[in-house]
Design an enzyme around this catalytic site. Structure first.
Site, mmCIF file in Angstrom:
data_model
loop_
_atom_site.group_PDB
_atom_site.id
_atom_site.type_symbol
_atom_site.label_atom_id
_atom_site.label_comp_id
_atom_site.label_asym_id
_atom_site.label_seq_id
_atom_site.Cartn_x
_atom_site.Cartn_y
_atom_site.Cartn_z
ATOM 1 N N ARG A 191 -17.490 55.361 42.027
ATOM 2 C CA ARG A 191 -18.910 55.523 42.653
ATOM 3 C C ARG A 191 -19.233 54.480 43.781
ATOM 4 N NH1 ARG A 191 -24.004 57.416 41.253
ATOM 5 N NH2 ARG A 191 -23.443 58.139 39.258
ATOM 6 N N ASP A 228 -23.833 44.823 36.187
ATOM 7 C CA ASP A 228 -24.887 45.707 36.001
ATOM 8 C C ASP A 228 -24.261 46.592 34.838
ATOM 9 O OD1 ASP A 228 -23.059 47.419 37.214
ATOM 10 O OD2 ASP A 228 -24.527 48.008 38.881
ATOM 11 N N MET A 281 -20.228 46.333 39.443
ATOM 12 C CA MET A 281 -21.595 46.833 39.984
ATOM 13 C C MET A 281 -21.127 48.343 40.207
ATOM 14 S SD MET A 281 -23.676 45.588 43.105
ATOM 15 C CE MET A 281 -22.366 45.800 44.423
ATOM 16 N N HIS A 282 -22.035 49.241 39.451
ATOM 17 C CA HIS A 282 -21.747 50.488 39.773
ATOM 18 C C HIS A 282 -23.046 51.468 39.323
ATOM 19 C CE1 HIS A 282 -21.406 50.356 35.207
ATOM 20 N NE2 HIS A 282 -21.641 51.625 35.304
ATOM 21 N N ARG A 283 -24.088 50.660 38.992
ATOM 22 C CA ARG A 283 -25.197 51.467 38.478
ATOM 23 C C ARG A 283 -25.669 52.273 39.711
ATOM 24 N NH1 ARG A 283 -25.254 52.359 33.337
ATOM 25 N NH2 ARG A 283 -24.755 50.237 32.650
#
Ligand code: UD1
Length: 377
Positions: free
Chosen positions: A243, A295, A208-210
């Site tokens: 991120r 994602d 998950m990084h969006r």
């Protein structure tokens, strides 16, 4: 003919690996690898070159992080310099990251032919930076290579000459099959091998990084809360993008995370957070997961190829074939739906899927033979 193959961010490296292998075997091309340096951490970049068997880049532009404008402009300025001295006939860009559009713009303005691999994908969501990169890159591309027929249709319906659009399959899957064939326990790090051994039953792998999931504190907390509930049922392995890692700490959400075990024992639960993993380490984990939650774009495709259930925590996908064949389910950022669908997948209630057409491990060779044809060979 001289061809520059450009890669900048983690999801690019898997795509260029099989292409460079196939192009290096062809006498038609002098293939020059350009790494823009958009990703620069060892875990996000260097380890991939080594593991995926990509030779050292001929150029590294070392642009690093920054705002979108800064990053895109930095790639443009530095890429232009090497194009002016080394004059490519063709420039090949892959995927949809900032390096893709930046190098594409420079190539076209200097008169090189632009090749886009993974062209024509559309999420329809112009809030995603990647969608802007896709639209802008395809607007100036000369030779398009597509991974699914819907992508070809997207291009042709917006006026692209069908003779310039080639449906060749998926280089991401070429790389997956190639790496699976070489994956031995010895290539996997000790921590990852120990972690897998310590989990007896089902587990979930998560990425998950969006920005849409991790940049807003409320959204990120809601996602972590839902994932935390799931992690009370089965272990959730979470290699964490820089991120996301920074934002979890910035928003005070570290309490949702657990440490993976260092010395073995049995792991029955927990949102097990760790730094980003190399390609083989992660493959070794997710290939046997009961479910992948992500994602990412590439992982939607890779899970489809191995017929592993995938739940996509986005509102849409630019890779609709993964949904059509039944391996991917889009749930958005709805934590309750994520939990319900995940539990369904864990209980084995998931319809079987088929692997999409031409996702057979030979897309890189098809790309090379189309380009040989374009050069009159
Ligand atoms: C980029 C791509 C995205 C892709 C993702 C995969 C764009 C617009 N987005 O997003 O499509 O899914 O890569 O990883 O190009 N950072 C590090 N070390 C690194 C790289 C980044 O610490 O090696 C941190 C920096 O704080 C940076 C942030 O991650 O500001 C974001 O990096 P950036 O390359 O801007 O975008 P990604 O979110 O990685």
């Amino acid at each position: 003919k001289k061809i520059f193959v450009v890669a900048g961010a983690r999801p690019n490296f898997m795509k260029i690996a099989p292409i460079v292998r196939a192009m290096d075997a062809s006498p038609a091309f002098e293939t020059v690898i350009v790494h823009t340096g958009q990703h620069y951490d060892h875990n996000m970049s260097g380890s991939f070159f080594a593991e995926l068997g990509i030779r050292r880049p001929d150029h590294n532009l070392e642009v690093g992080s920054g705002t979108h404008a800064f990053q895109t402009a930095s790639v443009m300025m530095k890429f232009e310099e090497i194009c002016l001295t080394d004059r490519p006939d063709y420039v090949m860009v892959v995927g949809d990251v900032n390096s893709t559009i930046a190098a594409g713009l420079v190539a076209k303005k200097l008169g090189a032919s632009l090749i886009h691999v993974e062209a024509g994908l559309r999420s329809g969501d112009r809030l995603m930076p990647e969608e802007i990169n896709r639209l802008a890159t395809d607007a100036i591309t000369d030779i398009f290579f597509t991974t699914e027929k819907g992508a070809t249709a997207n291009l042709v319906s917006t006026g692209c000459d069908p003779g310039r659009v080639h449906f060749v399959g998926n280089v991401m899957i070429d790389n997956l099959f190639y790496q699976l064939g070489r994956l031995e326990a010895s290539a996997v790090s000790g921590e990852v091998a120990t972690l897998k051994q310590s989990i007896r039953g089902n587990y979930i792998c998560l990425t998950m990084h969006r920005p849409s999931n991790v940049d807003n504190p409320e959204v990120l907390e809601a996602m972590l809360a839902a994932l935390g509930d799931l992690a009370g049922e089965v272990p959730v392995i979470f290699p964490c993008h820089p991120r996301s890692r920074k934002n979890i700490t910035r928003f005070g959400l570290d309490g949702y995370l657990s440490e993976p075990p260092i010395n073995g024992g049995t792991v029955k639960e927990g949102l097990l957070c760790m730094p980003p993993l190399g390609y083989n380490d992660f493959l070794y984990l997710w290939k046997d997961a009961a479910l992948v939650i992500t994602d990412s774009g590439g992982l939607q495709e890779e899970t489809t190829a191995l017929e592993i259930p995938c739940i996509t925590i986005r509102e849409n996908t630019e890779r609709p074939v993964t949904v059509e064949v039944g391996s991917n389910l889009i749930v958005g950022s709805d934590g309750e739906r994520l939990k319900a669908e995940s539990l369904k997948a864990l209980s084995g209630r998931w319809k079987p899927c088929t692997v999409p057409e031409l996702w057979d491990g030979h897309a890189g060779e098809r790309i090379t033979s189309v380009l040989e044809g374009a050069c009159g060979i």
